[in-house]
Design a protein around this motif. Structure first.
Motif, PDB file in Angstrom:
ATOM      1  N   THR A 245       0.804  -1.146   0.134  1.00 41.31           N
ATOM      2  CA  THR A 245       0.182  -0.092   0.072  1.00 41.31           C
ATOM      3  C   THR A 245       0.883   1.389  -0.018  1.00 41.31           C
ATOM      4  O   THR A 245       0.242   2.384  -0.100  1.00 41.31           O
ATOM      5  CB  THR A 245      -1.069  -0.064   1.027  1.00 41.31           C
ATOM      6  OG1 THR A 245      -0.079  -0.054   2.393  1.00 41.31           O
ATOM      7  CG2 THR A 245      -1.997  -1.217   1.175  1.00 41.31           C
TER       8      THR A 245
ATOM      9  N   ARG B 244      -1.828  10.411 -10.342  1.00 32.08           N
ATOM     10  CA  ARG B 244      -1.548   9.210 -10.965  1.00 32.08           C
ATOM     11  C   ARG B 244      -0.984   8.149  -9.954  1.00 32.08           C
ATOM     12  O   ARG B 244      -1.035   6.926 -10.040  1.00 32.08           O
ATOM     13  CB  ARG B 244      -0.687   9.370 -12.278  1.00 32.08           C
ATOM     14  CG  ARG B 244      -1.409   9.680 -13.399  1.00 32.08           C
ATOM     15  CD  ARG B 244      -0.478   9.906 -14.879  1.00 32.08           C
ATOM     16  NE  ARG B 244      -0.270   8.617 -14.995  1.00 32.08           N
ATOM     17  CZ  ARG B 244       0.585   8.428 -16.136  1.00 32.08           C
ATOM     18  NH1 ARG B 244       0.917   9.487 -16.957  1.00 32.08           N
ATOM     19  NH2 ARG B 244       1.089   7.277 -16.596  1.00 32.08           N
TER      20      ARG B 244
ATOM     21  N   LEU C 292      -3.650   6.457  -8.321  1.00 31.86           N
ATOM     22  CA  LEU C 292      -4.048   5.322  -9.004  1.00 31.86           C
ATOM     23  C   LEU C 292      -3.200   4.369  -9.026  1.00 31.86           C
ATOM     24  O   LEU C 292      -3.519   2.982  -8.957  1.00 31.86           O
ATOM     25  CB  LEU C 292      -4.258   5.576 -10.181  1.00 31.86           C
ATOM     26  CG  LEU C 292      -5.424   6.678 -10.465  1.00 31.86           C
ATOM     27  CD1 LEU C 292      -5.582   7.375 -12.116  1.00 31.86           C
ATOM     28  CD2 LEU C 292      -6.831   6.126 -10.025  1.00 31.86           C
ATOM     29  N   TYR C 293      -1.878   4.210  -9.195  1.00 29.83           N
ATOM     30  CA  TYR C 293      -0.592   3.315  -9.001  1.00 29.83           C
ATOM     31  C   TYR C 293      -0.731   2.594  -7.526  1.00 29.83           C
ATOM     32  O   TYR C 293      -0.866   1.446  -7.648  1.00 29.83           O
ATOM     33  CB  TYR C 293       0.661   3.833  -9.210  1.00 29.83           C
ATOM     34  CG  TYR C 293       1.052   3.734 -10.691  1.00 29.83           C
ATOM     35  CD1 TYR C 293       2.159   2.965 -10.935  1.00 29.83           C
ATOM     36  CD2 TYR C 293       0.453   4.336 -11.773  1.00 29.83           C
ATOM     37  CE1 TYR C 293       2.661   2.716 -12.228  1.00 29.83           C
ATOM     38  CE2 TYR C 293       0.821   4.129 -13.058  1.00 29.83           C
ATOM     39  CZ  TYR C 293       1.987   3.146 -13.100  1.00 29.83           C
ATOM     40  OH  TYR C 293       2.398   3.196 -14.524  1.00 29.83           O
TER      41      TYR C 293
ATOM     42  N   LEU D 293      -3.364   2.160  -5.469  1.00 25.46           N
ATOM     43  CA  LEU D 293      -4.651   1.567  -5.461  1.00 25.46           C
ATOM     44  C   LEU D 293      -4.477   0.249  -6.200  1.00 25.46           C
ATOM     45  O   LEU D 293      -5.074  -0.668  -5.885  1.00 25.46           O
ATOM     46  CB  LEU D 293      -5.828   2.528  -5.877  1.00 25.46           C
ATOM     47  CG  LEU D 293      -5.998   3.645  -4.993  1.00 25.46           C
ATOM     48  CD1 LEU D 293      -7.197   4.275  -5.658  1.00 25.46           C
ATOM     49  CD2 LEU D 293      -6.435   3.100  -3.601  1.00 25.46           C
ATOM     50  N   ARG D 294      -3.831   0.423  -7.649  1.00 24.63           N
ATOM     51  CA  ARG D 294      -4.099  -0.808  -8.469  1.00 24.63           C
ATOM     52  C   ARG D 294      -2.709  -1.652  -8.114  1.00 24.63           C
ATOM     53  O   ARG D 294      -2.410  -2.748  -8.481  1.00 24.63           O
ATOM     54  CB  ARG D 294      -3.790  -0.505  -9.723  1.00 24.63           C
ATOM     55  CG  ARG D 294      -4.849   0.528 -10.235  1.00 24.63           C
ATOM     56  CD  ARG D 294      -4.521   0.892 -11.472  1.00 24.63           C
ATOM     57  NE  ARG D 294      -5.720   1.779 -12.148  1.00 24.63           N
ATOM     58  CZ  ARG D 294      -5.541   2.394 -13.209  1.00 24.63           C
ATOM     59  NH1 ARG D 294      -4.389   2.840 -13.970  1.00 24.63           N
ATOM     60  NH2 ARG D 294      -6.542   3.076 -13.802  1.00 24.63           N
ATOM     61  N   LYS D 295      -1.789  -1.067  -6.934  1.00 26.49           N
ATOM     62  CA  LYS D 295      -0.373  -1.899  -6.834  1.00 26.49           C
ATOM     63  C   LYS D 295       0.295  -2.235  -7.961  1.00 26.49           C
ATOM     64  O   LYS D 295       0.955  -3.464  -8.030  1.00 26.49           O
ATOM     65  CB  LYS D 295      -0.832  -3.148  -5.909  1.00 26.49           C
ATOM     66  CG  LYS D 295      -1.653  -2.874  -4.723  1.00 26.49           C
ATOM     67  CD  LYS D 295      -1.838  -4.429  -3.788  1.00 26.49           C
ATOM     68  CE  LYS D 295      -2.745  -4.009  -2.610  1.00 26.49           C
ATOM     69  NZ  LYS D 295      -3.942  -3.498  -2.664  1.00 26.49           N
ATOM     70  N   GLU D 296       0.314  -1.352  -8.827  1.00 21.08           N
ATOM     71  CA  GLU D 296       1.229  -1.568 -10.058  1.00 21.08           C
ATOM     72  C   GLU D 296       2.881  -1.099  -9.897  1.00 21.08           C
ATOM     73  O   GLU D 296       3.053  -0.226  -9.052  1.00 21.08           O
ATOM     74  CB  GLU D 296       0.621  -0.529 -11.251  1.00 21.08           C
ATOM     75  CG  GLU D 296      -0.818  -0.991 -11.611  1.00 21.08           C
ATOM     76  CD  GLU D 296      -1.005  -0.052 -12.735  1.00 21.08           C
ATOM     77  OE1 GLU D 296      -0.394   0.654 -13.466  1.00 21.08           O
ATOM     78  OE2 GLU D 296      -2.180  -0.162 -13.231  1.00 21.08           O
TER      79      GLU D 296
ATOM     80  N   LYS E 122       3.259  -4.014 -18.682  1.00 20.09           N
ATOM     81  CA  LYS E 122       3.049  -2.782 -18.216  1.00 20.09           C
ATOM     82  C   LYS E 122       2.797  -1.794 -19.253  1.00 20.09           C
ATOM     83  O   LYS E 122       1.999  -0.913 -19.051  1.00 20.09           O
ATOM     84  CB  LYS E 122       4.508  -2.450 -17.451  1.00 20.09           C
ATOM     85  CG  LYS E 122       4.341  -0.946 -17.110  1.00 20.09           C
ATOM     86  CD  LYS E 122       3.241  -0.837 -15.912  1.00 20.09           C
ATOM     87  CE  LYS E 122       3.522   0.815 -15.216  1.00 20.09           C
ATOM     88  NZ  LYS E 122       3.006   1.645 -16.407  1.00 20.09           N
TER      89      LYS E 122
ATOM     90  N   LYS F 266      -0.734  -1.768 -20.345  1.00 17.51           N
ATOM     91  CA  LYS F 266      -1.503  -1.088 -19.662  1.00 17.51           C
ATOM     92  C   LYS F 266      -1.695   0.478 -19.570  1.00 17.51           C
ATOM     93  O   LYS F 266      -2.715   1.229 -19.523  1.00 17.51           O
ATOM     94  CB  LYS F 266      -1.385  -1.466 -17.905  1.00 17.51           C
ATOM     95  CG  LYS F 266      -1.595  -2.929 -17.894  1.00 17.51           C
ATOM     96  CD  LYS F 266      -1.393  -3.276 -16.368  1.00 17.51           C
ATOM     97  CE  LYS F 266      -1.665  -4.557 -15.930  1.00 17.51           C
ATOM     98  NZ  LYS F 266      -1.369  -5.218 -14.429  1.00 17.51           N
TER      99      LYS F 266
END
Length: 214
Positions: A94, A180, A183-184, A186-189, A209, A212
């Motif tokens: 997180t 951004r 968002l990253y 939250l998406r755990k990217e 990646k 996406k």
């Protein structure tokens, strides 16, 4: 120029101060949980390079056992799961382990947005950043490279992204990076725990990646 010299630091100071006040109850709860679930200090303190390659002590919530290798980026560890605590796994996924860096920002050692502070052993990245001027600004809590691959980009690519940010630095770019980043998270990217063993595997991850991003 005015934004880079004055407004950016003013925003960092005010926003980090407000952030510390608002999150202080949560920071206290996390500190208690870390202390209660594993031996060692609450904070992980590590020397990193700051503006103009000046070392400073970067703060993070401790997410690993005290027996973990020192001063080594996590993505280089062969078996990172052996070193990360159960609570630390959640904090890292997180990005909550980075919250103590609000104090680094308030002190003027870091900025909300900028190239991530580099571990002293990452000489290649420091040298690559020097060529593109990315060492001339305060390191950030998040940055352009963090929303364009994070752990999945190589040294040269990361330095290029950081240099691109320095050239384009503005209030609007910083806002874009900030939102951004949310968002990253939250998406755990872009999170890579442990070394990517082969170039083929790394390319597969990067291709995914890029799809996406498109």
């Amino acid at each position: 120029m005015i934004y880079k010299k004055y407004i950016k630091r003013l925003l960092d100071l005010s926003l980090s101060g407000v952030g510390i006040i608002i999150t202080s109850p949560f920071l206290g709860i996390v500190a208690v949980i870390i202390k209660a679930t594993s031996q060692g200090p609450v904070l992980f303190k590590q020397q990193r390079y700051g503006r103009h390659q000046k070392p400073f002590v970067c703060y993070k919530f401790r997410s690993m056992y005290t027996t973990a290798p020192k001063d080594m980026p996590t993505w280089k560890l062969e078996n990172p799961e052996e070193h990360i605590t159960p609570v630390g796994k959640f904090l890292r996924k997180t990005s909550m382990d980075e919250l103590p860096q609000l104090f680094n920002i308030f002190k003027g050692e870091m900025s909300l947005i900028g190239p991530r502070p580099v571990v002293l052993k990452e000489k290649k990245l420091i040298e690559a950043r020097e060529k593109v001027g990315a060492n001339d600004v305060r390191p950030g809590l998040t940055g352009w490279a963090q929303i364009n691959g994070r752990d999945l980009v190589g040294t040269e690519e990361k330095a290029e992204l950081d240099g691109r940010y320095v050239k384009r630095m503005s209030f609007f770019v910083d806002c874009k990076v900030f939102f951004r980043t949310i968002l990253y998270v939250l998406r755990k990217e872009g999170i890579q725990e442990g070394e990517i063993k082969t170039l083929k595997k790394r390319d597969e991850i990067l291709d995914t990646k890029m799809e996406k991003i498109k």
